[in-house]
Design a protein around this motif. Sequence first.
Motif, PDB file in Angstrom:
ATOM      1  N   TYR B  29      29.441  44.947  41.290  1.00  0.00           N
ATOM      2  CA  TYR B  29      28.769  44.004  42.194  1.00  0.00           C
ATOM      3  C   TYR B  29      28.685  42.612  41.574  1.00  0.00           C
ATOM      4  O   TYR B  29      28.758  41.606  42.274  1.00  0.00           O
ATOM      5  CB  TYR B  29      27.371  44.526  42.547  1.00  0.00           C
ATOM      6  CG  TYR B  29      26.743  43.768  43.698  1.00  0.00           C
ATOM      7  CD1 TYR B  29      27.260  43.885  44.978  1.00  0.00           C
ATOM      8  CD2 TYR B  29      25.665  42.907  43.494  1.00  0.00           C
ATOM      9  CE1 TYR B  29      26.718  43.180  46.035  1.00  0.00           C
ATOM     10  CE2 TYR B  29      25.118  42.194  44.549  1.00  0.00           C
ATOM     11  CZ  TYR B  29      25.646  42.340  45.820  1.00  0.00           C
ATOM     12  OH  TYR B  29      25.114  41.634  46.860  1.00  0.00           O
ATOM     13  N   ALA B  30      28.547  42.556  40.236  1.00  0.00           N
ATOM     14  CA  ALA B  30      28.521  41.259  39.553  1.00  0.00           C
ATOM     15  C   ALA B  30      29.872  40.564  39.708  1.00  0.00           C
ATOM     16  O   ALA B  30      29.937  39.356  39.972  1.00  0.00           O
ATOM     17  CB  ALA B  30      28.190  41.451  38.078  1.00  0.00           C
ATOM     18  N   ILE B  31      30.971  41.330  39.553  1.00  0.00           N
ATOM     19  CA  ILE B  31      32.307  40.741  39.730  1.00  0.00           C
ATOM     20  C   ILE B  31      32.455  40.232  41.160  1.00  0.00           C
ATOM     21  O   ILE B  31      32.910  39.115  41.410  1.00  0.00           O
ATOM     22  CB  ILE B  31      33.410  41.784  39.415  1.00  0.00           C
ATOM     23  CG1 ILE B  31      33.315  42.215  37.951  1.00  0.00           C
ATOM     24  CG2 ILE B  31      34.789  41.216  39.710  1.00  0.00           C
ATOM     25  CD1 ILE B  31      34.275  43.329  37.575  1.00  0.00           C
ATOM     26  N   LEU B  32      32.030  41.059  42.116  1.00  0.00           N
ATOM     27  CA  LEU B  32      32.093  40.694  43.530  1.00  0.00           C
ATOM     28  C   LEU B  32      31.333  39.389  43.794  1.00  0.00           C
ATOM     29  O   LEU B  32      31.847  38.469  44.417  1.00  0.00           O
ATOM     30  CB  LEU B  32      31.457  41.835  44.340  1.00  0.00           C
ATOM     31  CG  LEU B  32      31.955  42.071  45.743  1.00  0.00           C
ATOM     32  CD1 LEU B  32      33.418  42.472  45.703  1.00  0.00           C
ATOM     33  CD2 LEU B  32      31.131  43.176  46.390  1.00  0.00           C
ATOM     34  N   SER B  33      30.111  39.320  43.277  1.00  0.00           N
ATOM     35  CA  SER B  33      29.270  38.140  43.519  1.00  0.00           C
ATOM     36  C   SER B  33      29.834  36.905  42.836  1.00  0.00           C
ATOM     37  O   SER B  33      29.691  35.793  43.332  1.00  0.00           O
ATOM     38  CB  SER B  33      27.851  38.379  42.999  1.00  0.00           C
ATOM     39  OG  SER B  33      27.300  39.515  43.605  1.00  0.00           O
ATOM     40  N   SER B  34      30.474  37.125  41.677  1.00  0.00           N
ATOM     41  CA  SER B  34      30.979  35.971  40.930  1.00  0.00           C
ATOM     42  C   SER B  34      32.090  35.264  41.702  1.00  0.00           C
ATOM     43  O   SER B  34      32.402  34.118  41.431  1.00  0.00           O
ATOM     44  CB  SER B  34      31.481  36.419  39.554  1.00  0.00           C
ATOM     45  OG  SER B  34      32.694  37.118  39.688  1.00  0.00           O
ATOM     46  N   ASP B  52      37.578  33.699  45.060  1.00  0.00           N
ATOM     47  CA  ASP B  52      37.199  32.292  44.932  1.00  0.00           C
ATOM     48  C   ASP B  52      36.711  32.104  43.501  1.00  0.00           C
ATOM     49  O   ASP B  52      35.717  32.691  43.091  1.00  0.00           O
ATOM     50  CB  ASP B  52      36.087  32.010  45.955  1.00  0.00           C
ATOM     51  CG  ASP B  52      35.486  30.633  45.764  1.00  0.00           C
ATOM     52  OD1 ASP B  52      35.965  29.895  44.882  1.00  0.00           O
ATOM     53  OD2 ASP B  52      34.535  30.309  46.496  1.00  0.00           O
ATOM     54  N   PHE B  53      37.455  31.299  42.732  1.00  0.00           N
ATOM     55  CA  PHE B  53      37.123  31.185  41.310  1.00  0.00           C
ATOM     56  C   PHE B  53      36.300  29.938  40.991  1.00  0.00           C
ATOM     57  O   PHE B  53      36.192  29.550  39.836  1.00  0.00           O
ATOM     58  CB  PHE B  53      38.398  31.216  40.467  1.00  0.00           C
ATOM     59  CG  PHE B  53      39.030  32.572  40.433  1.00  0.00           C
ATOM     60  CD1 PHE B  53      38.549  33.547  39.569  1.00  0.00           C
ATOM     61  CD2 PHE B  53      40.074  32.893  41.293  1.00  0.00           C
ATOM     62  CE1 PHE B  53      39.111  34.813  39.550  1.00  0.00           C
ATOM     63  CE2 PHE B  53      40.639  34.160  41.280  1.00  0.00           C
ATOM     64  CZ  PHE B  53      40.158  35.119  40.406  1.00  0.00           C
ATOM     65  N   SER B  54      35.732  29.320  42.024  1.00  0.00           N
ATOM     66  CA  SER B  54      35.016  28.065  41.773  1.00  0.00           C
ATOM     67  C   SER B  54      33.800  28.263  40.855  1.00  0.00           C
ATOM     68  O   SER B  54      33.464  27.372  40.080  1.00  0.00           O
ATOM     69  CB  SER B  54      34.588  27.429  43.096  1.00  0.00           C
ATOM     70  OG  SER B  54      33.755  28.317  43.797  1.00  0.00           O
ATOM     71  N   MET B 245      26.627  35.049  37.465  1.00  0.00           N
ATOM     72  CA  MET B 245      27.467  36.249  37.553  1.00  0.00           C
ATOM     73  C   MET B 245      28.842  35.990  36.929  1.00  0.00           C
ATOM     74  O   MET B 245      29.388  36.855  36.230  1.00  0.00           O
ATOM     75  CB  MET B 245      27.627  36.688  39.019  1.00  0.00           C
ATOM     76  CG  MET B 245      26.372  37.268  39.641  1.00  0.00           C
ATOM     77  SD  MET B 245      25.691  38.664  38.723  1.00  0.00           S
ATOM     78  CE  MET B 245      24.122  38.024  38.251  1.00  0.00           C
ATOM     79  N   ALA B 246      29.383  34.789  37.161  1.00  0.00           N
ATOM     80  CA  ALA B 246      30.697  34.472  36.576  1.00  0.00           C
ATOM     81  C   ALA B 246      30.601  34.488  35.049  1.00  0.00           C
ATOM     82  O   ALA B 246      31.446  35.087  34.368  1.00  0.00           O
ATOM     83  CB  ALA B 246      31.170  33.102  37.063  1.00  0.00           C
ATOM     84  N   ALA B 247      29.560  33.851  34.503  1.00  0.00           N
ATOM     85  CA  ALA B 247      29.379  33.831  33.048  1.00  0.00           C
ATOM     86  C   ALA B 247      29.215  35.244  32.519  1.00  0.00           C
ATOM     87  O   ALA B 247      29.786  35.611  31.477  1.00  0.00           O
ATOM     88  CB  ALA B 247      28.157  32.982  32.691  1.00  0.00           C
ATOM     89  N   SER B 248      28.447  36.062  33.246  1.00  0.00           N
ATOM     90  CA  SER B 248      28.221  37.445  32.814  1.00  0.00           C
ATOM     91  C   SER B 248      29.531  38.220  32.749  1.00  0.00           C
ATOM     92  O   SER B 248      29.782  38.963  31.794  1.00  0.00           O
ATOM     93  CB  SER B 248      27.273  38.150  33.787  1.00  0.00           C
ATOM     94  OG  SER B 248      26.047  37.478  33.845  1.00  0.00           O
TER      95      SER B 248
END
Lengths: 324, 277
Positions: B29-34, B52-54, B245-248
Motif C-alpha cells: 500500500y505504501a508503494i501504491l500511495s507513493s 506517477d513518479f512526481s 511514502m516515496a521516501a519510505s
Amino acid sequence: MVSFAAALSPIFWGDQMVHQSELTRARLRSAWIFLAPMLIVLALVAAWPLLRTIYLGFTDANLSDPSKAQFIGFDNFLAKYEGEWSGLLVDPQWWNAVWNTVWFTVRSVTIETVLGTIVALVLNANFPGRSIVRAAVLVPWAIPTIVSAKMWGWMLHDQFGVLNTILQNLHIISAPVAWTANADTAMWAVVIVDVWKTTPFMALLILAALQMLPSDCYEAAKVDGINPIKVFFKVTLPLIRPALLVAVIFRALDSLRIFDLIYVLTSNSRDTISMSGYARQQLVDFQEVGIGSAAATLLFIVIAIITVLALTVGKVRLAEDTAR
Amino acid sequence: MNPLKLLKAIGFWLLVVVIVVYAVFPFYYAILSSMRSGSALFQVVLLPEHFDFSNYIAVFAEQPFARNILNSVIVAVSVVAVSLFLGVTAAYALGRVSFRGRGALLLMILAVSMFPQVAVLSGMFELIRRLGLYNSLPGLILANLILTLPFTVWVLTTFMRELPKELEEAAFVDGASPWIVVRRVFLPLMWPALVTTGLLAFIAAWNEFLFALTFTLSNEQRTVPVAIALITGASQHELPWGNIMAASVIVTLPLVVLVLIFQRKIVAGLTAGAVKG
C-alpha cells in the motif's frame, strides 16, 4: 636404536612441554591484546555513558550548561520542600509513562506470542511455496521502525486511511476512527504496528524450536488419531516452552524500552508516551538532564531486575535439565 | 478427498493467504500511495491505475534527501566495518583461548546488549559533545557501536568456538603469530558468519533513530529515519503523505531485497543470537 630413542624421548617431551606452555603464554598475551580494542570501545560507548547517566540523575544538570551541575542527592527521585513532595516518584506524568509502557508491553507481547506461534506452526508444515511464504513473513522485520510507523500512520489516517475505508465498507464501524489521536485507540494503534513489525521475529524463534522437536512422538499421536489441537497443547507446547520463554523475555525487554514507534506514530502524546519517551522529553525538550537521567536510571534498574530474574530462572531450568 | 479433509485444506490455505496479505499489504500500500499525488492520493484504491513518479522527484527536490541517504550509508558501513574488525579479534580471544574471567566477560557483553538505549542517552550526549562530535557523522558511528558490538562479538564467538582445533595448532607449530592465524586461517572460514553479523549490524545502524534524532541538529547531518520522521508540509496538519511514502519505499526496497537474498543466513543469525544469547 630403541634405547636411544627411549633415552631421547624425555628430552623431547620436556622440550615440547616447554614449547607448549610458552605457546600458551603467548596465546594468553595475544588474547588480551586482541580483546583490548573491543573492551576499550565498549567501556567508552557503554560503561562510561551509563555511569555518567546514573551520576547525572543525582544532579540538577541542565542541557544549556551541564558544567554547572550540582550534586543534589535523591531530589530528582523524591524530595520534600516545605511539606510538598516533589520528584519522579510522585510525578503523575512519570507514572502515566510507566503505566503506558507496561500496558503496551503486556498487550503487544501477548498478541505477538499467539500470532507468532500460529505463523511458526504454518511455516513448520510442509506445503508447496513454503519458502515464498517465509520470505513474505520476513518483510515486516526488514522494514525500519520509522518507516513502518509512517506507513501505518497513513493507513490509520482518520480521513483518508485505507483501514477506515475497509472497516466502513464491511460495516464494522459506522464513522471513521481517529486511530492515532483518540485517547481510547492511540495505544492500540501502537500495539497494532508493533505486533505487525515484530511477529516475524517471534515466529522465527518459535519455528527454530519447532524444527528441533523429535518427530516420533507426533507419529505416535497421529497413529493413535489424537486431535491435532490436543497434540499441540499436550505435546508441542510443553516441548517448546523453554524457547517460547526466551522469546517472550527478549520481546518484553525490547518493548519496555520502546521509543521510536510512539514518537513517530502518535507524536509522544500523553496517552502513549513511554518511559523512554518521558526520559528523552525531560532531557531534550525540557533541558532537564538531571530528571531525564534519573528517569533513564529507573528504567535501567527495572530492565536489569527483569534480566537478572530471567537469567536466574533460565539457569535454574538449565540445572534442572542437566539433573534429569 | 473426503469433505473433512478438503475443509481442512481450504482452512489451511486461507490461513496462509491471510498471513501473506497481512505481512505484505502495508508495504504494498505504501508503494501504491507513493505513486499517487494530488487529490488522487486521498481516494482509497487497492490496485495501481497509473505510475506517477512526481513524489519521488519531490522528495529529492524539497530536502537534502540524497545527502541523508549518503549519511546513512556512511554511518551504517562504518559501523559494520568497525564492529566486524573488533568482533573478529575479540571473538578469537573469547572463542579460542581459555583464560580466567572469560565467562564473566561474555556475560558482561551480553548485559550491554540488554541496556535500554535511553539509559546511556545523557552520558552519551555529554561524551559526544566533549569529543566535539555533536551534529556529526563520527558521533553517530561511535554511538551506534553500543547497539552492534555486543551481538557481533557474541555471534562471532559462538561461530569461532565451533571451528576445529587442529586448524590453528598446525599453523602455530609452523611458527605463525596469532594475528597471522586469525587473518590467514580463521578469516577465510568465517565468511558466512561475517555476512550474517554484518547484515544484522547494517540493518541495526540503518534503522537507528533515537541517537540520530538526539545527536544531530541540521538537516544535512541527519540520517534517513530522522529525515523521514521530520518531513513536514506547509502546515503541521498537512503532512505530504505522498512524499513520505516515496521516501519510505526508497529506503526500504534495498533492505527488503537484501533480506530476501540473504534470508537463510539472517534467520540463522537471528536465532543463534537469540537462542544462544
